[in-house]
Design a protein around this motif. Structure first.
Motif, mmCIF file in Angstrom:
data_model
loop_
_atom_site.group_PDB
_atom_site.id
_atom_site.type_symbol
_atom_site.label_atom_id
_atom_site.label_comp_id
_atom_site.label_asym_id
_atom_site.label_seq_id
_atom_site.Cartn_x
_atom_site.Cartn_y
_atom_site.Cartn_z
ATOM 1 N N UNK A 6 -1.645 -6.657 -1.001
ATOM 2 C CA UNK A 6 -0.779 -5.511 -0.754
ATOM 3 C C UNK A 6 0.252 -5.867 0.316
ATOM 4 N N UNK A 7 1.558 -5.615 0.074
ATOM 5 C CA UNK A 7 2.581 -5.959 1.066
ATOM 6 C C UNK A 7 2.328 -5.247 2.402
ATOM 7 N N UNK A 10 3.681 -1.625 3.283
ATOM 8 C CA UNK A 10 2.983 -0.382 2.949
ATOM 9 C C UNK A 10 1.966 -0.126 4.055
ATOM 10 N N UNK A 13 -1.794 4.389 3.230
ATOM 11 C CA UNK A 13 -1.930 4.807 1.832
ATOM 12 C C UNK A 13 -0.885 5.863 1.505
ATOM 13 N N UNK A 14 -0.278 5.752 0.299
ATOM 14 C CA UNK A 14 0.793 6.712 -0.013
ATOM 15 C C UNK A 14 0.226 8.102 -0.273
ATOM 16 N N UNK A 15 1.134 9.095 -0.270
ATOM 17 C CA UNK A 15 0.692 10.491 -0.347
ATOM 18 C C UNK A 15 1.008 11.126 -1.700
ATOM 19 N N UNK A 16 1.267 10.290 -2.708
ATOM 20 C CA UNK A 16 1.680 10.832 -4.000
ATOM 21 C C UNK A 16 0.473 11.275 -4.827
ATOM 22 N N UNK A 17 0.759 12.050 -5.876
ATOM 23 C CA UNK A 17 -0.311 12.507 -6.778
ATOM 24 C C UNK A 17 -0.929 11.310 -7.502
ATOM 25 N N UNK A 18 -2.122 11.478 -8.084
ATOM 26 C CA UNK A 18 -2.703 10.419 -8.910
ATOM 27 C C UNK A 18 -1.789 10.081 -10.085
ATOM 28 N N UNK A 23 4.356 5.321 -6.427
ATOM 29 C CA UNK A 23 3.494 4.352 -5.746
ATOM 30 C C UNK A 23 3.761 2.937 -6.212
ATOM 31 N N UNK A 27 5.562 -0.262 -4.070
ATOM 32 C CA UNK A 27 4.962 -1.579 -3.872
ATOM 33 C C UNK A 27 5.921 -2.682 -4.333
ATOM 34 N N UNK B 9 -7.322 6.946 -6.660
ATOM 35 C CA UNK B 9 -7.173 8.358 -6.998
ATOM 36 C C UNK B 9 -7.619 8.638 -8.430
ATOM 37 N N UNK B 11 -6.541 7.693 -11.365
ATOM 38 C CA UNK B 11 -5.546 8.045 -12.386
ATOM 39 C C UNK B 11 -5.815 7.338 -13.707
ATOM 40 N N UNK B 51 -3.566 -5.077 -10.401
ATOM 41 C CA UNK B 51 -2.786 -5.086 -9.150
ATOM 42 C C UNK B 51 -1.352 -4.632 -9.434
ATOM 43 N N UNK B 55 -0.778 2.291 -8.616
ATOM 44 C CA UNK B 55 0.146 2.932 -7.684
ATOM 45 C C UNK B 55 -0.395 3.000 -6.260
ATOM 46 N N UNK B 60 -6.773 -6.255 -5.054
ATOM 47 C CA UNK B 60 -6.138 -7.443 -4.482
ATOM 48 C C UNK B 60 -6.807 -8.664 -5.079
#
Lengths: 247, 64
Positions: A6-7, A10, A13-18, A23, A27, B9, B11, B51, B55, B60
């Motif tokens: 993961x870069x 970031x 953790x993002x706050x977007x919906x599932x 997201x 990234x 999450x 999804x 990966x 989202x 990883x």
């Protein structure tokens, strides 16, 4: 076998919906900025909407623009700090509805900035109202019987507005499969390179999904983008190094 | 592949895209209250498509 981590940009953790496409785009953008060595020199001009949730989670410097004016703010940033990588991150409601004029005039003046427009065909944060990019027949909270193209017009195609202009780079990608995401990364990389080489205005539109407000499962959302949205908004590179590619 | 279940999450985008059907939605619930995705290491070929599509940066690929 290369590592895939993961870069560092970031930071939370993002706050977007599932299942939100934001997201993935976050990234990809973070990867491009880190690989280009621009992570410390990037300043983002942030729109209003779901994208402003990035303020705390994406580790570049940000300026929160007024609603729709992200392109105008980015132009000011670039003129003051030409050494920095200046980008806008906007949704379709912000960049193509209230911000249509600023977005288009930045391209008309061929300002040396990069615009990332996330097109999910709906207003996300405000609860799923009809956007300029909603498809004909699409049900939203403000078009419960489906969008009537007779009274509200056809979906707005920003790439068509821009491809005749003398700009540096123009592309449209999507996040609807792993292959598309890899292509999207190439587009964003080319757009950032165009800006850093002084090649003029660069724009990447991204077809994304909004399972929450589309009221679709993840499977249906991905199929909807692949089979329906892509027919109306074709993907590919339209302008490269200032030359039309006629994609 | 390593997984951070707390970021998931549920999804299911990775489940749709995995070429080897190594991923499935489990009944385990994380602290956010989402059902998390389970990875079958036996079937995994380390292609890292999960990966690419995730989202929420759950997966990883690290040097073994």
């Amino acid at each position: 076998m290369t590592e895939k981590r993961t870069p560092n940009l970031l930071v939370e953790p993002n706050k977007f919906c599932p299942g939100c496409g934001h997201g993935i785009i976050n990234r990809v953008l973070a990867e491009v900025l880190e690989e280009s060595g621009l992570a410390d020199y990037a300043v983002g001009s942030l729109a209003v909407g779901c994208s402003c949730l990035m303020m705390d989670t994406f580790g570049t410097d940000w300026v929160q623009a007024p609603h729709g004016r992200a392109a105008a703010v980015a132009v000011g940033l670039k003129r003051m700090r030409p050494d920095c990588c200046i980008f806008t991150y906007q949704g379709d409601g912000d960049s193509m509805a209230i911000g249509f004029s600023e977005t288009l005039y930045a391209a008309i003046r061929n300002e040396n900035i990069t615009a990332i427009l996330v097109n999910n065909g709906i207003f996300g944060m405000t609860g799923g109202q009809m956007a300029p990019t909603s498809l004909p027949g699409q049900r939203t909270t403000t078009s419960p019987k489906g969008r009537d193209a007779g009274t509200t017009g056809q979906p707005l195609n920003m790439v068509d507005q821009m491809k005749h202009l003398p700009i540096g780079y123009l592309a449209r990608g999507s996040v609807a499969s792993a292959k598309d995401i890899n292509k999207l990364k190439k587009y964003i990389k080319a757009a950032i390179e165009t800006q850093m080489n002084g090649g003029g205005y660069s724009m990447v539109e991204v077809l994304s999904f909004c399972p929450t407000n589309w009221k679709m499962s993840m499977e249906k959302s991905v199929a909807h983008v692949q089979n329906t949205v892509k027919n109306i908004f074709p993907v590919g590179e339209f302008v490269k190094n200032g030359e039309r590619t006629d994609a | 592949m390593t997984q951070n279940h707390e970021l998931c999450k549920g999804c299911g985008y990775c489940i749709l895209q995995c070429p080897k059907d190594a991923l499935s939605l489990s009944s385990t619930v994380n602290r956010k209250g989402y059902n998390v995705v389970d990875l079958d290491q036996e079937k995994c070929i380390l292609c890292a498509i999960c990966y690419t599509v995730c989202p929420d940066s759950v997966f990883e690929r690290v040097e073994a």
